[in-house]
Design a protein around this motif. Structure first.
Motif, PDB file in Angstrom:
ATOM      1  N   ARG A  24       2.072   1.110  -0.115  1.00 53.99           N
ATOM      2  CA  ARG A  24       3.406   1.692  -0.035  1.00 53.99           C
ATOM      3  C   ARG A  24       3.281   3.189   0.197  1.00 53.99           C
ATOM      4  N   PRO A  25       4.192   3.784   0.958  1.00 55.15           N
ATOM      5  CA  PRO A  25       4.071   5.213   1.321  1.00 55.15           C
ATOM      6  C   PRO A  25       4.034   6.159   0.128  1.00 55.15           C
ATOM      7  N   ARG A  26       4.867   5.930  -0.885  1.00 58.52           N
ATOM      8  CA  ARG A  26       4.890   6.855  -2.030  1.00 58.52           C
ATOM      9  C   ARG A  26       3.583   6.786  -2.811  1.00 58.52           C
ATOM     10  N   VAL A  27       3.054   5.582  -2.966  1.00 60.63           N
ATOM     11  CA  VAL A  27       1.796   5.431  -3.703  1.00 60.63           C
ATOM     12  C   VAL A  27       0.653   6.061  -2.914  1.00 60.63           C
ATOM     13  N   ALA A  29       0.857   8.462  -0.749  1.00 63.05           N
ATOM     14  CA  ALA A  29       1.030   9.911  -0.785  1.00 63.05           C
ATOM     15  C   ALA A  29       0.533  10.477  -2.116  1.00 63.05           C
ATOM     16  N   PHE A  30       0.843   9.794  -3.209  1.00 61.68           N
ATOM     17  CA  PHE A  30       0.381  10.234  -4.529  1.00 61.68           C
ATOM     18  C   PHE A  30      -1.142  10.197  -4.595  1.00 61.68           C
TER      19      PHE A  30
END
Length: 109
Positions: A24-27, A29-30
């Motif tokens: 997933r993009p947010r994960v 990115a983190f």
């Protein structure tokens, strides 16, 4: 402590679920923005050689020096006791000195 809710969550969490979440993009990115730099900083800190301080900069407290000196004196008193004990014919002076060394050792310990 494991509760029923965490047990249910753990048992439902499958390998495919973890892989899906990681993409997933947010994960991602983190992971890229926070976790990877943090791990890189830790690795760099571990691998960086520490400079050896010079002895001129060493500061030893008086108590530590006293303990060092007492340990050296104790070592040589133990050596002297062993030397005196190895003498086959001991006179009263040798016995008295050995007793004094034993008492010194007891006071050290």
């Amino acid at each position: 402590m494991t509760t029923i809710d965490t047990h249910r969550w753990d048992s439902r969490l499958q390998y495919q679920d973890v892989q899906t979440v990681l993409h997933r993009p947010r994960v991602r990115a983190f992971l890229n923005d926070v976790v990877k730099p943090a791990l890189a900083a830790i690795d760099a800190d571990i691998e960086r050689p520490r400079p050896i301080p010079s002895f001129e900069q060493a500061v030893l407290p008086r108590e530590l020096l006293d303990r060092f000196a007492a340990a050296i004196v104790g070592f040589w008193e133990d050596v002297e006791y062993i030397r005196l004990n190895s003498i086959e014919r001991k006179d009263e002076q040798i016995h008295a000195e050995m007793e004094r060394l034993i008492q010194n050792r007891k006071s050290r310990v």
